[in-house]
Design a protein around this motif. Structure first.
Motif, PDB file in Angstrom:
ATOM      1  N   UNK A  16      32.006  34.688 -25.085  1.00  0.00           N
ATOM      2  CA  UNK A  16      33.180  33.714 -25.586  1.00  0.00           C
ATOM      3  C   UNK A  16      33.631  32.828 -25.313  1.00  0.00           C
ATOM      4  N   UNK A  17      34.094  33.145 -24.349  1.00  0.00           N
ATOM      5  CA  UNK A  17      35.010  32.114 -23.293  1.00  0.00           C
ATOM      6  C   UNK A  17      34.133  31.576 -22.276  1.00  0.00           C
ATOM      7  N   UNK A  18      33.429  31.703 -21.814  1.00  0.00           N
ATOM      8  CA  UNK A  18      32.065  30.619 -21.086  1.00  0.00           C
ATOM      9  C   UNK A  18      31.775  30.224 -22.354  1.00  0.00           C
ATOM     10  N   UNK A  19      31.326  30.696 -23.442  1.00  0.00           N
ATOM     11  CA  UNK A  19      30.200  29.756 -24.469  1.00  0.00           C
ATOM     12  C   UNK A  19      31.223  28.237 -24.432  1.00  0.00           C
ATOM     13  N   UNK A  20      32.497  28.787 -25.001  1.00  0.00           N
ATOM     14  CA  UNK A  20      33.122  27.439 -25.402  1.00  0.00           C
ATOM     15  C   UNK A  20      33.618  27.418 -24.702  1.00  0.00           C
ATOM     16  N   UNK A  21      34.088  27.944 -23.379  1.00  0.00           N
ATOM     17  CA  UNK A  21      34.584  26.446 -22.319  1.00  0.00           C
ATOM     18  C   UNK A  21      32.820  25.358 -21.488  1.00  0.00           C
ATOM     19  N   UNK A  22      31.865  25.723 -22.376  1.00  0.00           N
ATOM     20  CA  UNK A  22      30.927  24.894 -21.148  1.00  0.00           C
ATOM     21  C   UNK A  22      30.360  24.398 -22.700  1.00  0.00           C
ATOM     22  N   UNK A  23      30.677  23.778 -23.994  1.00  0.00           N
ATOM     23  CA  UNK A  23      30.007  23.612 -25.040  1.00  0.00           C
ATOM     24  C   UNK A  23      30.421  22.011 -24.858  1.00  0.00           C
ATOM     25  N   UNK A  24      29.621  20.909 -25.386  1.00  0.00           N
ATOM     26  CA  UNK A  24      30.387  20.416 -25.641  1.00  0.00           C
ATOM     27  C   UNK A  24      29.083  18.784 -26.517  1.00  0.00           C
ATOM     28  N   UNK A  26      29.043  16.688 -30.287  1.00  0.00           N
ATOM     29  CA  UNK A  26      29.207  15.493 -31.326  1.00  0.00           C
ATOM     30  C   UNK A  26      30.827  15.856 -32.625  1.00  0.00           C
ATOM     31  N   UNK A  27      31.583  15.291 -32.205  1.00  0.00           N
ATOM     32  CA  UNK A  27      32.670  15.636 -33.986  1.00  0.00           C
ATOM     33  C   UNK A  27      31.918  15.309 -34.805  1.00  0.00           C
ATOM     34  N   UNK A  28      32.157  15.743 -35.261  1.00  0.00           N
ATOM     35  CA  UNK A  28      31.683  15.484 -37.166  1.00  0.00           C
ATOM     36  C   UNK A  28      32.119  14.773 -38.118  1.00  0.00           C
ATOM     37  N   UNK A  29      33.135  15.621 -37.727  1.00  0.00           N
ATOM     38  CA  UNK A  29      34.802  14.806 -38.565  1.00  0.00           C
ATOM     39  C   UNK A  29      35.968  14.214 -37.735  1.00  0.00           C
ATOM     40  N   UNK A  30      36.551  13.497 -38.271  1.00  0.00           N
ATOM     41  CA  UNK A  30      38.262  14.001 -37.964  1.00  0.00           C
ATOM     42  C   UNK A  30      39.070  14.324 -37.249  1.00  0.00           C
ATOM     43  N   UNK A  31      39.935  14.395 -36.169  1.00  0.00           N
ATOM     44  CA  UNK A  31      40.264  15.585 -35.758  1.00  0.00           C
ATOM     45  C   UNK A  31      40.867  16.080 -36.783  1.00  0.00           C
ATOM     46  N   UNK A  32      41.345  15.635 -37.311  1.00  0.00           N
ATOM     47  CA  UNK A  32      42.905  15.847 -37.912  1.00  0.00           C
ATOM     48  C   UNK A  32      42.807  16.676 -39.694  1.00  0.00           C
ATOM     49  N   UNK A  33      41.706  17.119 -39.405  1.00  0.00           N
ATOM     50  CA  UNK A  33      40.719  17.809 -40.456  1.00  0.00           C
ATOM     51  C   UNK A  33      40.406  19.173 -39.262  1.00  0.00           C
ATOM     52  N   UNK A  36      42.380  22.650 -41.049  1.00  0.00           N
ATOM     53  CA  UNK A  36      42.088  22.996 -42.262  1.00  0.00           C
ATOM     54  C   UNK A  36      40.702  23.542 -42.230  1.00  0.00           C
ATOM     55  N   UNK A  37      39.640  23.099 -40.723  1.00  0.00           N
ATOM     56  CA  UNK A  37      38.117  23.603 -40.604  1.00  0.00           C
ATOM     57  C   UNK A  37      38.554  24.480 -40.088  1.00  0.00           C
ATOM     58  N   UNK A  38      39.823  25.089 -39.108  1.00  0.00           N
ATOM     59  CA  UNK A  38      39.802  26.568 -39.207  1.00  0.00           C
ATOM     60  C   UNK A  38      40.109  27.688 -39.461  1.00  0.00           C
ATOM     61  N   UNK A  72      32.530  26.060 -32.720  1.00  0.00           N
ATOM     62  CA  UNK A  72      33.106  25.348 -31.483  1.00  0.00           C
ATOM     63  C   UNK A  72      32.025  24.279 -31.112  1.00  0.00           C
ATOM     64  N   UNK A  73      30.809  24.419 -31.714  1.00  0.00           N
ATOM     65  CA  UNK A  73      29.673  23.389 -30.700  1.00  0.00           C
ATOM     66  C   UNK A  73      30.490  22.233 -31.731  1.00  0.00           C
ATOM     67  N   UNK A  74      29.812  22.458 -32.934  1.00  0.00           N
ATOM     68  CA  UNK A  74      30.040  21.380 -34.304  1.00  0.00           C
ATOM     69  C   UNK A  74      31.521  20.341 -33.874  1.00  0.00           C
ATOM     70  N   UNK A  75      32.421  21.069 -33.355  1.00  0.00           N
ATOM     71  CA  UNK A  75      33.286  20.647 -33.149  1.00  0.00           C
ATOM     72  C   UNK A  75      33.776  19.655 -32.048  1.00  0.00           C
TER      73      UNK A  75
END
Length: 135
Positions: A16-24, A26-33, A36-38, A72-75
């Motif tokens: 989990x830690x390695x995969x989350x650190x390595x993925x970049x 596109x951000x699908x929606x505004x960060x202020x959302x 709520x998504x999390x 995490x990839x989606x965001x």
């Protein structure tokens, strides 16, 4: 606790830690959302995690890790991938830690199971919920 169970918990946590650190991605929606998504993501996962812990079902955590990685990839999850999420660290940390917290409830003597993990998760989850509730 047996060595196999401990290795399983450690392997999942490291994956989990390695995969989350390595993925970049596109951000699908505004960060202020993001809060709520999390909270929505965790709101769906936490009851399943509770049931898995009660049933001592380790298989749930492997599938949950996949869903966490997809979320995490989606965001563009980590702040280097999506700097706009840096202000929502409590939410990113809650999402990152939830599966590990559940695994530690199954196998409390696992390598990654530090005493402060569950309280930190609970505090981050509450802060994330508070952020999501703000207009």
């Amino acid at each position: 606790m047996n060595r196999t169970a401990c290795r399983t918990a450690s392997r999942v946590a490291l994956s989990i830690a390695a995969a989350l650190a390595g993925h970049a991605t596109a951000q699908p929606t505004a960060a202020d959302q993001f809060p709520a998504a999390a909270t929505s993501f965790l709101g769906a996962e936490l009851p399943q995690m509770e049931a898995a812990v009660a049933a001592r079902d380790r298989d749930y955590f492997e599938a949950a890790m996949g869903r966490t990685l997809e979320f995490s990839e989606n965001w563009g999850f980590k702040t280097r991938a999506n700097p706009a999420l840096a202000r929502y660290a409590s939410c990113t940390e809650a999402v990152s830690d939830f599966a590990i917290v559940g695994l530690c409830r199954l196998m409390p003597k696992g390598e990654v199971c530090e005493p402060g993990l569950a309280p930190r998760f609970d505090a981050n989850l509450q802060r994330c919920r508070d952020l999501a509730a703000k207009p």
